[in-house]
Design a protein around this motif. Structure first.
Motif, short mmCIF file in Angstrom:
data_model
loop_
_atom_site.label_atom_id
_atom_site.label_comp_id
_atom_site.label_asym_id
_atom_site.label_seq_id
_atom_site.Cartn_x
_atom_site.Cartn_y
_atom_site.Cartn_z
N SER A 1 -8.90 5.58 -5.72
CA SER A 1 -8.33 5.10 -4.47
C SER A 1 -7.87 6.29 -3.63
O SER A 1 -7.29 7.24 -4.16
CB SER A 1 -7.13 4.19 -4.74
N ASN B 1 -13.92 3.17 -3.02
CA ASN B 1 -13.10 3.52 -4.18
C ASN B 1 -14.00 3.79 -5.39
O ASN B 1 -13.78 4.74 -6.16
CB ASN B 1 -12.14 2.36 -4.45
N ASP C 1 -14.98 -1.91 3.35
CA ASP C 1 -13.72 -1.41 3.90
C ASP C 1 -13.94 -0.62 5.19
O ASP C 1 -13.61 -1.08 6.28
CB ASP C 1 -12.98 -0.59 2.85
N PHE D 1 -7.29 -5.92 -2.37
CA PHE D 1 -6.73 -4.63 -2.74
C PHE D 1 -5.44 -4.72 -3.54
O PHE D 1 -4.41 -4.14 -3.16
CB PHE D 1 -6.51 -3.76 -1.49
N GLN E 1 0.82 -1.21 0.00
CA GLN E 1 0.00 0.00 0.00
C GLN E 1 0.85 1.26 0.00
O GLN E 1 0.46 2.28 -0.57
CB GLN E 1 -0.91 0.00 1.23
N ASP F 1 -2.87 -6.09 -0.31
CA ASP F 1 -2.05 -5.08 -0.97
C ASP F 1 -0.95 -5.70 -1.84
O ASP F 1 0.22 -5.31 -1.76
CB ASP F 1 -1.42 -4.13 0.06
N ALA G 1 -11.75 -5.32 -4.06
CA ALA G 1 -11.48 -3.88 -4.02
C ALA G 1 -12.51 -3.22 -3.11
O ALA G 1 -13.54 -3.82 -2.77
CB ALA G 1 -11.52 -3.26 -5.42
#
Length: 392
Positions: free
Chosen positions: A287, A281, A309, A258, A180, A238, A277
């Motif tokens: 993002s 977003n 999320d 992600f 990330q 990530d 995802a």
């Protein structure tokens, strides 16, 4: 028993108009042409008023409970109360199965969260486990997000697994310079947004993180093998390179949460992995970290699951944003928040779609005058959990 009529029934393959849906006990008993199911005195007629009749949403990743249990760094709300209040929010947004993503995470440089202290974590995990022993609205599950530098909590994670309290595991690495935070300049700006730090202090923080001891590949494989013994799905987090995908795949990860770039997301799909995802977003249009655009990834068929999320309302709105703004097929967009996560979590035999014999987790979704979707009725296990009437 309930008979839902005058709705657009969203199945796995079609949106049925002119059909009725019968709920009996906790199951979808029958879907038939309107008028074929004979109503009787034991059946309550539910008028969908032209709205969509969809499966309940399955949220594979959300840390919303952390915010509800610890809304301020110095405020820790009773955990039972936090879950009671949280599920009121979840059911109102159509989330009928929630995988609470609790971070087994060392204290970091961002905002301090007392909920992530090991003792508080244990108490909350126990409370999630106990929810089904008393009155509740939705299904609560524990998604263990394990940060691989948190060596001290490995044994506790194993205990959670053997006590059968874990329903999904994801392995995380938030070391700056990869994942990330692969963009170090972006990481520096994020740090400055949370703290008043000098450039020298930030360099020290980055160096400290990059030199920390982490769980080895062998250690990850050991935990993954234990999880497999208990049929717990494994996710990576990530993913920013093809090489990382190959590593996580080697210890049994079937879910990529992600992915950072389109290339990585596409490769994960090529490998047969489920890709996740954030729905925020989609509704934000980008993002918040400058990484993969969820909307573009859905259009390119390399994201097949959306999670809330940190914002539960985003699941519902993302479905319709993708249809209206990006001309995506609405049936497939509903699958992003229902059938696809159910398949990734190995629960699609029972929930995740509108089909005869499956659990009656059913939503009625109408549109308001400004064309926003609004959930007016929620069934979980065939019971009405919530009804909302909008007035002029």
């Amino acid at each position: 028993m309930y008979l839902i009529t005058n709705g657009l029934i969203v199945t796995e393959d079609a949106i049925l108009q002119g059909y009725d849906l019968l709920i009996q006990d906790d199951r979808i008993a029958k879907i038939a042409l309107q008028g074929e199911i004979e109503p009787h005195e034991e059946v309550e007629i539910v008028d969908a008023r032209g709205g969509y009749v969809s499966p309940g949403f399955i949220d594979i990743h959300s840390d919303y409970i952390e915010h509800m249990a610890a809304p301020r760094p110095t405020s820790l709300i009773d955990f039972e109360l936090s879950l009671i209040e949280t599920e009121k929010h979840l059911v109102s947004h159509g989330i009928t199965t929630m995988y609470h993503s609790l971070a087994i995470f060392k204290a970091g440089e961002f905002n301090y969260r007392p909920i992530r202290e090991p003792e508080n974590m244990r108490r909350l995990v126990d409370q999630i486990e106990q929810t089904h022993q008393s009155k509740h609205l939705v299904r609560h599950r524990f998604h263990a997000r394990f940060e691989i530098d948190n060596i001290e909590e490995i044994d506790q994670l194993k205990n959670y697994i053997t006590e059968e309290k874990v329903h999904l595991i994801s392995f995380m690495d938030h070391t700056p310079g990869q994942g990330q935070y692969r963009d170090l300049e972006g990481y520096r700006e994020t740090l400055k947004g949370y703290n008043d730090l000098s450039d020298e202090q930030i360099v020290d923080i980055i160096n400290d993180h990059q030199s920390k001891e982490k769980l080895t590949t062998e250690g990850l494989q050991e935990i993954a093998q234990l999880a497999a013994e208990y049929n717990i799905p494994i996710a990576s987090h990530d993913d920013d390179t093809i090489e990382k995908l190959e590593i996580v795949e080697s210890f049994g990860a079937e879910i990529s949460e992600f992915p950072i770039t389109m290339e990585v997301a596409m490769k994960a799909k090529e490998k047969g992995m489920h890709t996740v995802a954030g729905a925020p977003n989609v509704i934000l249009g980008k993002s918040h970290n400058g990484n993969l655009s969820a909307s573009e990834a859905v259009k390119n068929q390399c994201i097949d699951i959306l999670c809330s999320d940190y914002y539960p309302a985003s699941l519902l709105h993302a479905v319709f944003v993708l249809e209206n703004k990006y001309q995506m097929n609405l049936i497939d967009m509903f699958k992003l928040v229902s059938l696809n996560p159910a398949k990734a979590l190995n629960i699609d035999h029972d929930i995740g779609s509108i089909a005869e014999g499956k659990k009656a987790d059913v939503l009625i979704i109408e549109k308001n005058e400004r064309d926003y979707p609004v959930i007016t009725t929620v069934f979980v296990d065939g019971q009405v959990m919530q009804r909302t009437n909008y007035r002029r």
